[in-house]
Scaffold this motif. Structure first.
Motif, PDB file in Angstrom:
ATOM      1  N   THR A   1       0.743  -1.504  -0.003  1.00 26.35           N
ATOM      2  CA  THR A   1      -0.280  -0.048   0.191  1.00 26.35           C
ATOM      3  C   THR A   1       1.124   1.242  -0.146  1.00 26.35           C
ATOM      4  OG1 THR A   1       0.099   0.116   1.598  1.00 26.35           O
ATOM      5  CG2 THR A   1      -1.859  -1.004   0.872  1.00 26.35           C
ATOM      6  N   LEU A   2      -0.003   2.311  -0.290  1.00 22.86           N
ATOM      7  CA  LEU A   2       1.041   3.919  -0.581  1.00 22.86           C
ATOM      8  C   LEU A   2       0.084   4.838  -0.173  1.00 22.86           C
ATOM      9  CD1 LEU A   2       3.574   5.111  -1.964  1.00 22.86           C
ATOM     10  CD2 LEU A   2       2.603   4.547  -4.041  1.00 22.86           C
ATOM     11  N   GLU A   3       0.522   5.398   0.868  1.00 24.59           N
ATOM     12  CA  GLU A   3       0.095   6.974   1.525  1.00 24.59           C
ATOM     13  C   GLU A   3       0.755   7.985   0.488  1.00 24.59           C
ATOM     14  OE1 GLU A   3      -0.909   7.311   5.310  1.00 24.59           O
ATOM     15  OE2 GLU A   3      -2.471   4.602   4.973  1.00 24.59           O
ATOM     16  N   LEU A   4       0.223   8.521   0.065  1.00 23.06           N
ATOM     17  CA  LEU A   4       0.291   9.939  -0.457  1.00 23.06           C
ATOM     18  C   LEU A   4      -0.118  11.444  -0.506  1.00 23.06           C
ATOM     19  CD1 LEU A   4       1.480   8.615  -4.395  1.00 23.06           C
ATOM     20  CD2 LEU A   4       3.384   9.152  -2.794  1.00 23.06           C
ATOM     21  N   GLU A   5       0.355  12.583   0.196  1.00 19.89           N
ATOM     22  CA  GLU A   5       0.329  13.737   0.681  1.00 19.89           C
ATOM     23  C   GLU A   5      -0.203  14.323  -1.094  1.00 19.89           C
ATOM     24  OE1 GLU A   5      -1.351  14.924   2.952  1.00 19.89           O
ATOM     25  OE2 GLU A   5      -1.058  12.702   3.893  1.00 19.89           O
ATOM     26  N   PRO A   6      -0.674  15.285  -0.571  1.00 18.87           N
ATOM     27  CA  PRO A   6      -0.852  16.293  -2.279  1.00 18.87           C
ATOM     28  C   PRO A   6       0.293  16.468  -3.098  1.00 18.87           C
ATOM     29  CG  PRO A   6      -2.772  16.922  -1.033  1.00 18.87           C
ATOM     30  CD  PRO A   6      -2.089  16.106   0.505  1.00 18.87           C
TER      31      PRO A   6
END
Length: 335
Positions: A105-110
């Motif tokens: 999984t990958l969490e990215l901010e704007p």
């Protein structure tokens, strides 16, 4: 229930980006490393037992945070001839099982980008030839308060050619030809040729298709030709070809010839296949015209004879017409 939307289905020739209706969007590109730079996708020449390290760069192009799943899966060619990936809930059995990711999984901010490393591990018993799959990034969202979820995916293709004897092959099955009709007794019609094209070999192929429809003994032939898209090993494509300009001569014979060009790392030559089938091609308009001519040639004399009979006088039963064909004696006075 999960509905799947595929954006730039990873099997497009170049890296891409996806945008959702809610303003969420992201892009994927291959990482620049010793495997290459400025690549559109992933292509490897490998041997059984090899391990290849590579990376995927994912960028959040939306104004909200993103949480994406990252995984590998198998690729195939659809019956309509497009490259596609297995659905999210279909387990991979081919190249997709060769891919492992450092994180799932990958969490990215704007505006944030991240590189996801992965490894392609070639099994020791991998068969020589081409194996295809995709590196997938997926955003799963629930639709309102319902049980329906939408799986938006953006992926890049992965091709691995395992060294060894390459065996390209094409197969043709289910070949049929049907021919239309025309109101013009001397006009041409369109034939429809249907068949299944299967990549029976171990190499990725781009076939060129040539279809000829002709009458008995090779008469009145017409040909159409087209270059098809890439077909992966083991995939089958349903083909429907319209061949105009066919002159119906009771029977029509369709011949399909395929010349497949091997594509991928190092090329690999060509292969070919052909098959023939026939079907009825009745000239109904011409036959109707001939039938009318025959009927007319029989009916017209009968009609004329009947008309003459109607014009002839009739006499009461037991009587006969008075004949005045005896010579008259000049000295005989009429009484």
């Amino acid at each position: 229930m999960v509905a799947v939307l595929l954006w730039a289905v990873g099997l497009s020739p170049a890296a891409g980006s996806a945008a959702a209706g809610d303003g969420l969007s992201w892009s994927v590109t291959p990482g620049d490393n010793r495997q290459g730079s400025d690549r559109a996708n992933y292509a490897y020449a490998v041997a059984p037992g090899d391990r290849v390290s590579d990376a995927l760069v994912v960028t959040n192009r939306s104004a909200a945070p993103l949480r994406l799943a990252v995984y590998g899966t198998d690729a195939f060619t659809t019956p309509s001839g497009h490259l596609d990936l297995l659905a999210a809930d279909d387990p991979a059995t081919g190249l997709g099982t060769w891919l492992t990711f450092r994180r799932g999984t990958l969490e990215l901010e704007p505006g944030e980008s991240a590189e996801v490393s992965f490894t392609l591990r070639v099994p020791d018993d991998a068969t020589p030839g081409d194996h295809s799959g995709g590196v997938v990034t997926a955003l799963t969202q629930r639709v309102g308060d319902s049980a329906l979820s939408v799986d938006r995916r953006l992926a890049l293709r992965v091709h691995a050619r395992v060294g060894g004897a390459l065996a390209p092959g094409l197969g043709i099955s289910g070949l049929t030809v049907t021919t239309g009709v025309s109101a013009n007794p001397f006009g041409t019609v369109t034939s429809t040729v249907r068949y299944r094209l299967t990549n029976t070999g171990t190499a990725r192929l781009v076939p060129t298709e040539t279809v000829t429809v002709e009458g008995p003994g090779g008469a009145a032939g017409t040909t159409t030709s087209d270059e098809l898209g890439e077909i992966l090993p083991g995939s089958t494509v349903e083909r429907v070809i319209k061949v105009p300009g066919v002159r119906p001569l009771v029977r029509a014979e369709a011949t399909v010839r395929l010349d497949g060009l091997v594509v991928g790392a190092g090329g690999g030559g060509v292969t070919s296949a052909h098959d023939t089938a026939s079907g009825w091609a009745m000239p109904w308009a011409l036959l109707s015209l001939v039938l009318l001519a025959v009927v007319g040639s029989v009916a017209l004399p009968l009609l004329r004879a009947r008309t003459m009979n109607r014009r002839s006088p009739t006499w009461p039963k037991g009587t006969a017409p008075i004949r005045n064909d005896r010579p008259i004696d000049a000295h005989q006075q009429p009484t």
